[in-house]
Design a protein around this motif. Structure first.
Motif, PDB file in Angstrom:
ATOM      1  N   VAL A   1      25.309 -51.814 -34.901  1.00  0.00           N
ATOM      2  CA  VAL A   1      26.746 -52.880 -35.019  1.00  0.00           C
ATOM      3  C   VAL A   1      26.712 -53.982 -35.848  1.00  0.00           C
ATOM      4  O   VAL A   1      25.673 -54.627 -36.187  1.00  0.00           O
ATOM      5  N   GLN A   2      28.152 -54.006 -36.754  1.00  0.00           N
ATOM      6  CA  GLN A   2      28.905 -54.829 -37.407  1.00  0.00           C
ATOM      7  C   GLN A   2      30.192 -55.197 -36.820  1.00  0.00           C
ATOM      8  O   GLN A   2      30.532 -55.159 -36.998  1.00  0.00           O
ATOM      9  N   LEU A   3      29.617 -57.113 -36.953  1.00  0.00           N
ATOM     10  CA  LEU A   3      30.684 -57.053 -36.951  1.00  0.00           C
ATOM     11  C   LEU A   3      31.316 -58.127 -38.560  1.00  0.00           C
ATOM     12  O   LEU A   3      30.017 -58.906 -39.004  1.00  0.00           O
ATOM     13  N   GLN A   4      33.348 -56.984 -39.491  1.00  0.00           N
ATOM     14  CA  GLN A   4      33.408 -57.915 -39.922  1.00  0.00           C
ATOM     15  C   GLN A   4      34.177 -58.750 -39.768  1.00  0.00           C
ATOM     16  O   GLN A   4      35.145 -58.833 -39.376  1.00  0.00           O
ATOM     17  N   ALA A   5      33.629 -60.461 -40.811  1.00  0.00           N
ATOM     18  CA  ALA A   5      34.609 -61.481 -40.232  1.00  0.00           C
ATOM     19  C   ALA A   5      35.301 -61.392 -41.619  1.00  0.00           C
ATOM     20  O   ALA A   5      34.824 -60.908 -42.761  1.00  0.00           O
ATOM     21  N   SER A   6      37.202 -61.672 -41.634  1.00  0.00           N
ATOM     22  CA  SER A   6      38.355 -61.236 -42.728  1.00  0.00           C
ATOM     23  C   SER A   6      39.480 -62.611 -42.440  1.00  0.00           C
ATOM     24  O   SER A   6      39.222 -63.227 -41.384  1.00  0.00           O
ATOM     25  N   GLY A   7      39.557 -62.797 -43.840  1.00  0.00           N
ATOM     26  CA  GLY A   7      40.837 -63.372 -43.394  1.00  0.00           C
ATOM     27  C   GLY A   7      41.514 -64.543 -44.455  1.00  0.00           C
ATOM     28  O   GLY A   7      42.216 -65.653 -43.762  1.00  0.00           O
ATOM     29  N   GLY A   8      39.758 -65.264 -44.398  1.00  0.00           N
ATOM     30  CA  GLY A   8      39.522 -66.058 -44.958  1.00  0.00           C
ATOM     31  C   GLY A   8      40.420 -66.582 -46.136  1.00  0.00           C
ATOM     32  O   GLY A   8      41.766 -65.755 -46.873  1.00  0.00           O
ATOM     33  N   GLY A   9      40.893 -68.188 -46.357  1.00  0.00           N
ATOM     34  CA  GLY A   9      41.450 -68.327 -48.318  1.00  0.00           C
ATOM     35  C   GLY A   9      41.626 -69.595 -48.929  1.00  0.00           C
ATOM     36  O   GLY A   9      40.339 -70.802 -47.263  1.00  0.00           O
ATOM     37  N   LEU A  10      42.273 -70.236 -49.292  1.00  0.00           N
ATOM     38  CA  LEU A  10      42.592 -71.060 -49.233  1.00  0.00           C
ATOM     39  C   LEU A  10      43.651 -71.294 -49.631  1.00  0.00           C
ATOM     40  O   LEU A  10      44.391 -70.613 -49.964  1.00  0.00           O
ATOM     41  N   VAL A  11      44.382 -72.091 -48.215  1.00  0.00           N
ATOM     42  CA  VAL A  11      45.987 -72.709 -48.441  1.00  0.00           C
ATOM     43  C   VAL A  11      45.996 -73.985 -48.267  1.00  0.00           C
ATOM     44  O   VAL A  11      44.725 -74.978 -48.364  1.00  0.00           O
ATOM     45  N   GLN A  12      47.168 -74.741 -48.728  1.00  0.00           N
ATOM     46  CA  GLN A  12      47.453 -75.975 -48.408  1.00  0.00           C
ATOM     47  C   GLN A  12      47.778 -76.804 -46.954  1.00  0.00           C
ATOM     48  O   GLN A  12      47.933 -76.039 -45.934  1.00  0.00           O
ATOM     49  N   SER A  13      47.129 -78.028 -47.052  1.00  0.00           N
ATOM     50  CA  SER A  13      47.558 -78.382 -45.733  1.00  0.00           C
ATOM     51  C   SER A  13      48.818 -78.178 -44.914  1.00  0.00           C
ATOM     52  O   SER A  13      49.311 -78.147 -45.659  1.00  0.00           O
ATOM     53  N   GLY A  14      48.908 -78.234 -43.785  1.00  0.00           N
ATOM     54  CA  GLY A  14      49.333 -77.025 -42.336  1.00  0.00           C
ATOM     55  C   GLY A  14      49.842 -76.237 -43.003  1.00  0.00           C
ATOM     56  O   GLY A  14      50.706 -75.388 -42.031  1.00  0.00           O
ATOM     57  N   GLY A  15      49.181 -75.564 -43.835  1.00  0.00           N
ATOM     58  CA  GLY A  15      49.559 -73.890 -44.032  1.00  0.00           C
ATOM     59  C   GLY A  15      48.900 -73.575 -42.661  1.00  0.00           C
ATOM     60  O   GLY A  15      48.061 -73.734 -41.526  1.00  0.00           O
ATOM     61  N   SER A  16      48.874 -71.742 -42.911  1.00  0.00           N
ATOM     62  CA  SER A  16      48.093 -71.293 -41.961  1.00  0.00           C
ATOM     63  C   SER A  16      47.496 -70.035 -41.906  1.00  0.00           C
ATOM     64  O   SER A  16      47.872 -69.824 -43.556  1.00  0.00           O
ATOM     65  N   LEU A  17      46.359 -69.313 -41.377  1.00  0.00           N
ATOM     66  CA  LEU A  17      46.011 -68.080 -41.625  1.00  0.00           C
ATOM     67  C   LEU A  17      44.832 -67.675 -40.106  1.00  0.00           C
ATOM     68  O   LEU A  17      45.123 -68.378 -38.545  1.00  0.00           O
ATOM     69  N   ARG A  18      45.239 -65.945 -40.724  1.00  0.00           N
ATOM     70  CA  ARG A  18      44.412 -65.812 -39.589  1.00  0.00           C
ATOM     71  C   ARG A  18      43.703 -64.998 -39.881  1.00  0.00           C
ATOM     72  O   ARG A  18      43.306 -63.926 -40.546  1.00  0.00           O
ATOM     73  N   LEU A  19      42.505 -64.840 -38.920  1.00  0.00           N
ATOM     74  CA  LEU A  19      41.066 -64.428 -39.365  1.00  0.00           C
ATOM     75  C   LEU A  19      40.800 -63.617 -38.298  1.00  0.00           C
ATOM     76  O   LEU A  19      41.450 -63.124 -37.485  1.00  0.00           O
ATOM     77  N   SER A  20      39.712 -62.467 -39.089  1.00  0.00           N
ATOM     78  CA  SER A  20      40.063 -61.405 -37.610  1.00  0.00           C
ATOM     79  C   SER A  20      38.199 -60.967 -38.073  1.00  0.00           C
ATOM     80  O   SER A  20      37.630 -61.520 -38.857  1.00  0.00           O
ATOM     81  N   CYS A  21      37.857 -60.426 -36.792  1.00  0.00           N
ATOM     82  CA  CYS A  21      36.423 -59.955 -36.753  1.00  0.00           C
ATOM     83  C   CYS A  21      36.191 -59.185 -36.078  1.00  0.00           C
ATOM     84  O   CYS A  21      36.231 -58.530 -34.743  1.00  0.00           O
ATOM     85  N   ALA A  22      36.350 -57.846 -36.809  1.00  0.00           N
ATOM     86  CA  ALA A  22      36.424 -56.756 -36.378  1.00  0.00           C
ATOM     87  C   ALA A  22      34.749 -56.312 -36.008  1.00  0.00           C
ATOM     88  O   ALA A  22      33.473 -56.282 -37.245  1.00  0.00           O
ATOM     89  N   ALA A  23      33.946 -55.592 -34.484  1.00  0.00           N
ATOM     90  CA  ALA A  23      33.114 -54.895 -34.885  1.00  0.00           C
ATOM     91  C   ALA A  23      33.220 -53.471 -34.711  1.00  0.00           C
ATOM     92  O   ALA A  23      34.248 -52.805 -34.419  1.00  0.00           O
ATOM     93  N   SER A  24      32.009 -52.917 -35.503  1.00  0.00           N
ATOM     94  CA  SER A  24      31.896 -51.391 -35.696  1.00  0.00           C
ATOM     95  C   SER A  24      30.671 -50.612 -35.561  1.00  0.00           C
ATOM     96  O   SER A  24      29.959 -51.746 -34.882  1.00  0.00           O
ATOM     97  N   GLY A  25      30.775 -49.531 -35.449  1.00  0.00           N
ATOM     98  CA  GLY A  25      29.057 -49.059 -34.698  1.00  0.00           C
ATOM     99  C   GLY A  25      29.290 -48.386 -33.599  1.00  0.00           C
ATOM    100  O   GLY A  25      30.614 -48.141 -33.088  1.00  0.00           O
ATOM    101  N   SER A  26      28.116 -48.010 -32.632  1.00  0.00           N
ATOM    102  CA  SER A  26      28.496 -47.337 -31.686  1.00  0.00           C
ATOM    103  C   SER A  26      28.459 -48.055 -30.134  1.00  0.00           C
ATOM    104  O   SER A  26      27.421 -48.629 -29.892  1.00  0.00           O
ATOM    105  N   ILE A  27      29.329 -48.665 -30.529  1.00  0.00           N
ATOM    106  CA  ILE A  27      29.583 -49.685 -29.637  1.00  0.00           C
ATOM    107  C   ILE A  27      30.429 -49.026 -28.271  1.00  0.00           C
ATOM    108  O   ILE A  27      30.909 -48.504 -27.598  1.00  0.00           O
ATOM    109  N   SER A  28      30.414 -49.479 -26.714  1.00  0.00           N
ATOM    110  CA  SER A  28      30.241 -49.201 -25.649  1.00  0.00           C
ATOM    111  C   SER A  28      31.116 -50.430 -25.510  1.00  0.00           C
ATOM    112  O   SER A  28      32.074 -49.873 -24.749  1.00  0.00           O
ATOM    113  N   SER A  29      30.424 -51.507 -25.278  1.00  0.00           N
ATOM    114  CA  SER A  29      32.050 -52.850 -25.188  1.00  0.00           C
ATOM    115  C   SER A  29      31.424 -54.147 -25.900  1.00  0.00           C
ATOM    116  O   SER A  29      30.713 -54.176 -25.755  1.00  0.00           O
TER     117      SER A  29
END
Length: 120
Positions: A1-29
């Motif tokens: 199983v791998q967890l891939q986190a993404s979506g970070g970056g450099l933003v100004q104060s007051g800004g927004s981001l959406r982070l994602s965490c995707a699981a992959s592999g032989s996953i049952s749940s």
């Protein structure tokens, strides 16, 4: 199983981001998932948590600004971050309890982290 986190970056104060965490592999749940963050020189802290049923909890410092959600069909959890502040600057990690298809047990997994930097 791998967890891939993404979506970070450099933003100004007051800004927004959406982070994602995707699981992959032989996953049952994918069961409970949490986002943590670690700022330089500080301990890792829990930011948000979501159960398999969708119940959520947040650290007091992010309530009202962060929203955790999940798409079970995609084995992905999101962290919507609004009204960013310089003190939100940290490496954000996802952590998930995942049951794989090859064993009857669920194990704890960590993603590699994604950097969020907020400029003032």
């Amino acid at each position: 199983v791998q967890l891939q986190a993404s979506g970070g970056g450099l933003v100004q104060s007051g800004g927004s981001l959406r982070l994602s965490c995707a699981a992959s592999g032989s996953i049952s749940s994918v069961n409970a998932v949490a986002w943590y963050r670690q700022a330089p020189g500080k301990q890792r802290e829990l930011v948000a948590h979501i159960t398999s049923g969708g119940s959520t909890n947040y650290a007091d410092s992010v309530k009202g600004r962060f929203t955790i959600s999940r798409d079970n069909a995609k084995n992905t959890v999101y962290l919507q971050i609004n009204s960013l502040k310089p003190e939100d600057t940290a490496v954000y990690y996802c952590n998930a309890v995942v049951k794989v298809t090859t064993t009857p047990y669920a194990d704890d997994y960590w993603g590699q982290g994604t950097q969020v930097t907020v400029s003032s």
